[in-house]
Enzyme design. Structure first.
Site, PDB file in Angstrom:
ATOM      1  N   TYR A 164     117.551  53.270  -2.700  1.00  6.17           N
ATOM      2  CA  TYR A 164     118.633  52.308  -2.877  1.00  6.17           C
ATOM      3  C   TYR A 164     118.590  51.825  -4.634  1.00  6.17           C
ATOM      4  O   TYR A 164     119.529  51.361  -4.995  1.00  6.17           O
ATOM      5  CB  TYR A 164     118.284  51.041  -2.091  1.00  6.17           C
ATOM      6  N   GLU A 217      90.631  60.697  13.421  1.00  7.12           N
ATOM      7  CA  GLU A 217      92.038  60.830  13.416  1.00  7.12           C
ATOM      8  C   GLU A 217      92.865  59.608  13.626  1.00  7.12           C
ATOM      9  O   GLU A 217      93.786  59.242  13.255  1.00  7.12           O
ATOM     10  CB  GLU A 217      92.259  62.030  14.537  1.00  7.12           C
ATOM     11  N   ASP A 231      90.459  65.994  16.690  1.00  9.20           N
ATOM     12  CA  ASP A 231      90.573  66.672  17.983  1.00  9.20           C
ATOM     13  C   ASP A 231      90.356  68.296  17.849  1.00  9.20           C
ATOM     14  O   ASP A 231      90.743  68.610  16.733  1.00  9.20           O
ATOM     15  CB  ASP A 231      92.191  66.404  18.696  1.00  9.20           C
TER      16      ASP A 231
END
Lengths: 363, 363
Positions: free
Chosen positions: A94, A190, A242
């Site tokens: 912007y 995580e 994971d």
């Protein structure tokens, strides 16, 4: 004068201005951010940018828009630095968007155009965008045996309640410094929900460490902070992720950097990071039940094979075995799967065991 | 004994156990969480749940699985409360998932099955899930003229550096209390990047307020905290949101609650909240350029019309005009659009002006 401003002045004065002063076609050289220009440096164990560069000339019809956009972003960064303010990448879009006088042409049509230019300026200046006072969205929290100062406030990360401190987008040494540190290592998990379990069980206090998360793939601010704590405070970094391709990929980015942003690896990657996340063999070793199995699909299989082919995984026997085991199992597992063994099994059994057994770390 | 545990015992003892003791079919009654059972209470100005309820019986083949799932979730919550631990909704899924002895049947096949049961238990007990020690993912930060305690740590939100404190998922009075507060109001902004601008400009210090964001649609922890600060600290709440259907919707949920979770409005909604976000007429009033326009699409138009039809927007002339103006403009605007008027225009001009002009607030 901040470091960013100094770099900026050298660049603009040295390259663009000189050619303009000599009435030559002003040009800038931008290192190429392509896969073909990203190499794995085996010695440093990080992804690095190669030497290929492209030149942008002002008097080249095909390149002049790009040239002007680059100057525009660089000048907006200079303004931010001068005013001692920072901006998001959307904000910078912007700040620099306007119609070019006497035309209907816009400097940028959307943020997809300005984001790559920000990266161009970063690589051309060999500076992180954060040094140019531009930040990505911030996610992630921290708590632990460490005191820091952020924008003049001294903050004791041992007394941060249930939520922790939000990790800011910019953690450069001029605005974010380390004070008293008693921690012996960093545990990066995580997800925020897993972080909450560790924080509630006061894991960082019992095990004398620093606890962070990055809401999935950690944003730049979190990665930069991990890098700085690892190098400046000499703390090993352990990643609890994971047992799935997404977890492997997060580890890969924390450890070696990303292909996309190869130029920033040296200030973000932690090649010594260790993976202490869920492993395929943990299914048997920790007596997990079928309830924790999440079937893998074709996307997982494709992703796992891509990761295996990364030069920094290739040839690492442990990782090859690990990923092969996941594919053979036909299922993946989350850290939360350990809840089936008890609410605090992960903080009281799983991670303490992993921390003790060096031979179980994936590197 | 915590409040949650007390409620739990009364429920189980009072309803389920009594029928079982009398050798009658054990049953539970669950208020219905459907659109047809969500009503707007004009006097209280919040969305409330109606009186419709469904009964679940143990000895009804169609309902017994549901009955057992409900008992299972309730008993896991009781265990969390007993052990003084908390869990995410994903964690609760893993905690309660198992194979039923002697069958291949699972208690839950995936989280999509356990999440609605958590809501059932909430409405049946008239308790927030947070009182049952279960939390949703946490997002959002806070800084400002307030000291709080969270899990025993006293935290001065005036000294939180660039990042602020992460707002935890559970901010119930037993674990999160208010201490010294000098602030006169709460400014809630939509995004973390906008929050960073306000924090960097020390807006909360200059204007004596508390500054929060919720990373878009604020999660339950943030909404509950806004509700508590508004009611317990007597602070007006002003919302700085985008000029688009998503911004209107965020406002609607903060103010009146959501249809989905009508039962929690009384502990989450802030009917007195004011909208001081970007308005369609600000385009002219603040001399914004065409650069800020983002064309609306059919999805925006559909969403805007849905919102106009909500009973709590319907008949409010100001809102009807506002949404009509956006549709007529054919474009929407983000808060970041104000950057085109200067980096700190939003903190130095826009919001201070809005705060002064009560007649410009949307209610």
């Amino acid at each position: 004068m901040t470091c960013g401003l100094f770099i900026m002045k050298v660049w603009v004065t040295g390259k663009v201005m000189k050619s303009a002063d000599k009435k030559r076609d002003p040009e800038i050289s931008i290192p190429m951010r392509t896969l073909s220009n990203a190499n794995y440096n085996k010695k440093k164990r990080i992804i690095e940018m190669g030497d290929k560069a492209a030149t942008r000339n002002f008097f080249d019809l095909n390149k002049s828009k790009n040239f002007m956009q680059t100057m525009l972003i660089a000048s907006a960064c200079k303004k931010l630095i001068d005013e001692e303010k920072t901006s998001s990448i959307r904000g910078l879009y912007y700040l620099t968007k306007h119609s070019i006088k006497g035309t209907n042409e816009k400097t940028f049509n959307d943020q997809k155009e300005s984001d790559p230019i920000i990266e161009d300026v970063e690589v051309a200046l060999e500076a992180l965008r954060e040094q140019l006072h531009v930040f990505a969205d911030s996610r992630g929290s921290i708590a632990g045996n460490l005191t820091i100062t952020s924008r003049g406030d001294e903050i004791d990360l041992r007394r941060m309640g249930a939520g922790g401190m939000s990790i800011p987008g910019i953690v450069e040494p001029d605005v974010f410094t380390f004070k008293k540190c008693d921690a012996k290592f960093i545990l990066h998990v995580e997800k925020g929900t897993v972080w909450a379990r560790f924080n509630e069980d006061r894991f960082w206090e019992k095990h004398n460490c620093i606890l962070t998360h990055g809401s999935g793939q950690p944003p730049r601010g979190v990665r930069r902070l991990l890098h700085r704590m690892h190098n400046e405070l000499n703390l090993p970094l352990y990643c609890l992720l994971d047992n799935d391709p997404w977890g492997y990929y997060i580890y890969s980015v924390i450890k070696q950097g990303s292909i996309n942003l190869a130029f920033e690896s040296k200030r973000m990657a932690v090649p010594d990071a260790k993976f202490i996340g869920v492993r395929s063999k943990d299914f048997e070793e920790f007596g997990l039940s079928d309830d924790v199995k999440i079937a893998i699909d074709n996307k997982d299989i494709k992703r796992a094979k891509q990761i295996l082919a990364y030069p920094w995984f290739k040839g690492k026997k442990d990782w090859e075995k690990e990923i092969a085991a996941m594919l053979q199992h036909g299922f993946k597992m989350e850290v939360e799967a350990l809840l089936t063994n008890g609410i605090s099994f992960v903080t009281e059994e799983f991670v303490p065991q992993k921390l003790k057994q060096r031979n179980k770390w994936l590197d």
